[in-house]
Scaffold this motif. Sequence first.
Motif, PDB file in Angstrom:
ATOM      1  N   PHE A  87     -51.636  21.461  13.679  1.00 20.36           N
ATOM      2  CA  PHE A  87     -52.084  21.112  12.325  1.00 20.36           C
ATOM      3  C   PHE A  87     -50.897  20.554  11.539  1.00 20.36           C
ATOM      4  O   PHE A  87     -49.842  21.192  11.481  1.00 20.36           O
ATOM      5  CB  PHE A  87     -52.588  22.424  11.688  1.00 20.36           C
ATOM      6  CG  PHE A  87     -53.435  22.284  10.468  1.00 20.36           C
ATOM      7  CD1 PHE A  87     -54.816  22.279  10.575  1.00 20.36           C
ATOM      8  CD2 PHE A  87     -52.871  22.198   9.209  1.00 20.36           C
ATOM      9  CE1 PHE A  87     -55.626  22.183   9.440  1.00 20.36           C
ATOM     10  CE2 PHE A  87     -53.661  22.095   8.067  1.00 20.36           C
ATOM     11  CZ  PHE A  87     -55.044  22.093   8.186  1.00 20.36           C
ATOM     12  N   ARG A  88     -51.083  19.368  10.932  1.00 13.90           N
ATOM     13  CA  ARG A  88     -49.948  18.693  10.293  1.00 13.90           C
ATOM     14  C   ARG A  88     -49.754  19.099   8.829  1.00 13.90           C
ATOM     15  O   ARG A  88     -49.565  18.255   7.948  1.00 13.90           O
ATOM     16  CB  ARG A  88     -50.152  17.170  10.359  1.00 13.90           C
ATOM     17  CG  ARG A  88     -50.227  16.648  11.783  1.00 13.90           C
ATOM     18  CD  ARG A  88     -50.639  15.185  11.855  1.00 13.90           C
ATOM     19  NE  ARG A  88     -50.835  14.776  13.242  1.00 13.90           N
ATOM     20  CZ  ARG A  88     -51.615  13.772  13.640  1.00 13.90           C
ATOM     21  NH1 ARG A  88     -52.265  13.052  12.751  1.00 13.90           N
ATOM     22  NH2 ARG A  88     -51.734  13.486  14.922  1.00 13.90           N
ATOM     23  N   GLY A  89     -49.844  20.378   8.544  1.00  9.19           N
ATOM     24  CA  GLY A  89     -49.618  20.858   7.176  1.00  9.19           C
ATOM     25  C   GLY A  89     -50.568  20.203   6.200  1.00  9.19           C
ATOM     26  O   GLY A  89     -51.770  20.103   6.457  1.00  9.19           O
ATOM     27  N   ILE A 120     -48.789  25.135  12.483  1.00 11.66           N
ATOM     28  CA  ILE A 120     -48.719  24.271  11.303  1.00 11.66           C
ATOM     29  C   ILE A 120     -47.298  23.735  11.151  1.00 11.66           C
ATOM     30  O   ILE A 120     -46.337  24.505  11.159  1.00 11.66           O
ATOM     31  CB  ILE A 120     -49.097  25.076  10.030  1.00 11.66           C
ATOM     32  CG1 ILE A 120     -50.440  25.803  10.238  1.00 11.66           C
ATOM     33  CG2 ILE A 120     -49.150  24.182   8.812  1.00 11.66           C
ATOM     34  CD1 ILE A 120     -50.649  26.986   9.297  1.00 11.66           C
ATOM     35  N   PHE A 121     -47.174  22.430  11.005  1.00 11.93           N
ATOM     36  CA  PHE A 121     -45.832  21.882  10.777  1.00 11.93           C
ATOM     37  C   PHE A 121     -45.879  20.863   9.652  1.00 11.93           C
ATOM     38  O   PHE A 121     -46.938  20.382   9.271  1.00 11.93           O
ATOM     39  CB  PHE A 121     -45.283  21.224  12.056  1.00 11.93           C
ATOM     40  CG  PHE A 121     -45.937  19.914  12.413  1.00 11.93           C
ATOM     41  CD1 PHE A 121     -47.117  19.879  13.138  1.00 11.93           C
ATOM     42  CD2 PHE A 121     -45.375  18.700  12.013  1.00 11.93           C
ATOM     43  CE1 PHE A 121     -47.728  18.676  13.474  1.00 11.93           C
ATOM     44  CE2 PHE A 121     -45.983  17.488  12.337  1.00 11.93           C
ATOM     45  CZ  PHE A 121     -47.158  17.478  13.071  1.00 11.93           C
ATOM     46  N   ASP A 122     -44.702  20.536   9.132  1.00 14.65           N
ATOM     47  CA  ASP A 122     -44.601  19.443   8.165  1.00 14.65           C
ATOM     48  C   ASP A 122     -43.584  18.448   8.682  1.00 14.65           C
ATOM     49  O   ASP A 122     -42.525  18.838   9.190  1.00 14.65           O
ATOM     50  CB  ASP A 122     -44.157  19.960   6.790  1.00 14.65           C
ATOM     51  CG  ASP A 122     -43.997  18.804   5.808  1.00 14.65           C
ATOM     52  OD1 ASP A 122     -44.966  18.051   5.621  1.00 14.65           O
ATOM     53  OD2 ASP A 122     -42.879  18.617   5.275  1.00 14.65           O
ATOM     54  N   LEU A 127     -41.351  23.134   3.180  1.00 14.31           N
ATOM     55  CA  LEU A 127     -42.233  24.299   3.318  1.00 14.31           C
ATOM     56  C   LEU A 127     -43.357  24.320   2.284  1.00 14.31           C
ATOM     57  O   LEU A 127     -44.387  24.948   2.505  1.00 14.31           O
ATOM     58  CB  LEU A 127     -41.418  25.602   3.223  1.00 14.31           C
ATOM     59  CG  LEU A 127     -40.400  25.804   4.341  1.00 14.31           C
ATOM     60  CD1 LEU A 127     -39.735  27.172   4.214  1.00 14.31           C
ATOM     61  CD2 LEU A 127     -41.051  25.685   5.713  1.00 14.31           C
ATOM     62  N   ARG A 128     -43.162  23.607   1.181  1.00 15.91           N
ATOM     63  CA  ARG A 128     -44.223  23.577   0.170  1.00 15.91           C
ATOM     64  C   ARG A 128     -45.484  22.928   0.741  1.00 15.91           C
ATOM     65  O   ARG A 128     -46.589  23.193   0.280  1.00 15.91           O
ATOM     66  CB  ARG A 128     -43.753  22.806  -1.069  1.00 15.91           C
ATOM     67  CG  ARG A 128     -42.547  23.445  -1.746  1.00 15.91           C
ATOM     68  CD  ARG A 128     -42.005  22.553  -2.852  1.00 15.91           C
ATOM     69  NE  ARG A 128     -41.686  21.211  -2.341  1.00 15.91           N
ATOM     70  CZ  ARG A 128     -41.317  20.193  -3.103  1.00 15.91           C
ATOM     71  NH1 ARG A 128     -41.226  20.350  -4.412  1.00 15.91           N
ATOM     72  NH2 ARG A 128     -41.045  19.014  -2.571  1.00 15.91           N
ATOM     73  N   ASN A 129     -45.286  22.070   1.751  1.00 18.52           N
ATOM     74  CA  ASN A 129     -46.433  21.404   2.367  1.00 18.52           C
ATOM     75  C   ASN A 129     -47.164  22.295   3.378  1.00 18.52           C
ATOM     76  O   ASN A 129     -48.152  21.880   3.973  1.00 18.52           O
ATOM     77  CB  ASN A 129     -45.985  20.119   3.072  1.00 18.52           C
ATOM     78  CG  ASN A 129     -45.542  19.058   2.080  1.00 18.52           C
ATOM     79  OD1 ASN A 129     -46.000  19.046   0.934  1.00 18.52           O
ATOM     80  ND2 ASN A 129     -44.650  18.183   2.511  1.00 18.52           N
TER      81      ASN A 129
END
Length: 470
Positions: A87-89, A120-122, A127-129
């Motif tokens: 999941f792309r954030g 989940i990554f951004d 990290l806000r994302n």
Amino acid sequence: MAEVVKKPIKITETILRDAHQSLIATRMSTEQMLPIVDKLDKVGYHSVECWGGATFDASLRFLKEDPWERLRKFRDGFKNTKLQMLFRGQNILGYRPYADDVVEYFVQKSVANGIDIIRIFDCLNDLRNLQTAVKASNKEKGHAQVALSYTLGDAYTLDYWVDMAKRVEDMGANSICIKDMAGLLVPYKATELVTALKAAVDIPIQLHTHYTSGVASMTYLKAVEAGVDVIDTAMSPFALGTSQPATEVMVETFKGTPYDTGFDQNLLAEIADYFRPIRDEALDSGLLNPKNLGVNIKTLLYQVPGGMLSNLTSQLKEQHAEDKFYDVLEEVPRVRKDLGEPPLVTPSSQIVGTQAVFNVIMGERYKMVTKETKDVLSGKYGATVKPFNPEVQKKCIGDTEPITCRPADLIPDELDTLRSEMAQWSEQEEDVLSYALFPQVATEFFKYREAQETKVDPKAADTENGAYPV
Ligand code: CO
């Protein structure tokens, strides 16, 4: 003599997601996967990664399949194994940041349809994302795994990763993944990194890498010795090259050691037998390019993930500028620096790659600028680890004031609008989410689906006539 403490290494199998995404452009169909689910379910995997990433887009766009239907079929088939997705954030499975209501609803429906673990990554490691997706996952009782998008550069020190891991633990993640998209993590660096992270946080650490640069199985060995809890592998017919190390090889490596998985090699061999003809077919048709199976040491030189290399090749082909390949490869790190030195992972990899192609082809840097490059330089994808190049920023966005808040704070809720836009096509609650991510592709798919439903099922018709269905 002190008894040896057993710590079996856990394995996430990637053959149903990353392995075929990395090697055959995500073209494995549900029909090709379902017959082997029963055996995969018996192996004893920690989880099977089977959804998310590019599978969603590829299902709708190329395979004309409903990705939600695929997920439900997996859930029916995997009785004992946890299902995992990527999941792309805030970008979900798409290429731009979405409003919180869409992110929350997507997480809710993913869990409701069968996902256990959400990685989940951004793409900027902002990290806000990740906040909204992690919170939503906690709320739905999913396992929220936050991935650190691993990359190299002055800013990416051991302290940087340790600090990020601590903050990830504090934000409520259930585990951490070191996500090494390009195979940049070399074995002895893995020892250092895993040791430092294990000392800093209590939640489990998983390692995800690609074989692209040829060091991946050695990296796993060192990481396991340093205490990593889970590794990602792919069954041998779709392992190595731009994919992951082979499951059977890692299982054999740890046999008889405290890390012994206990997996049955005969069962794994039967699973490999099933996938081998699919690999052969992909080699014959050209879908699987033998080039992607070798060691590509350029990924270490240019730090470009395997998927991005093939994207660049096809973009240059379209522009009839294949001779510019190495110019573009050299331009990639320069653009990356201008844009605050982000990790290169979807969508930052596409944004940097496309801009590098334009810079080279136009013969002047940033003469032509994509909307996405402007958005990055306006802060709309979040904060980068390093500042933007001010001259480039000025040239691309002029006097526009960049934003510094969490980007999604400025995106109004979208679900109601999306629902009204696609109302005529909706057959299930999840359809609005397919539409949210890929409006045109999903609409094409909805049209196709409707046409199929109004037609007599050709298989049923053939059987009636006594012919064998094709
Ligand atoms: Co990957």
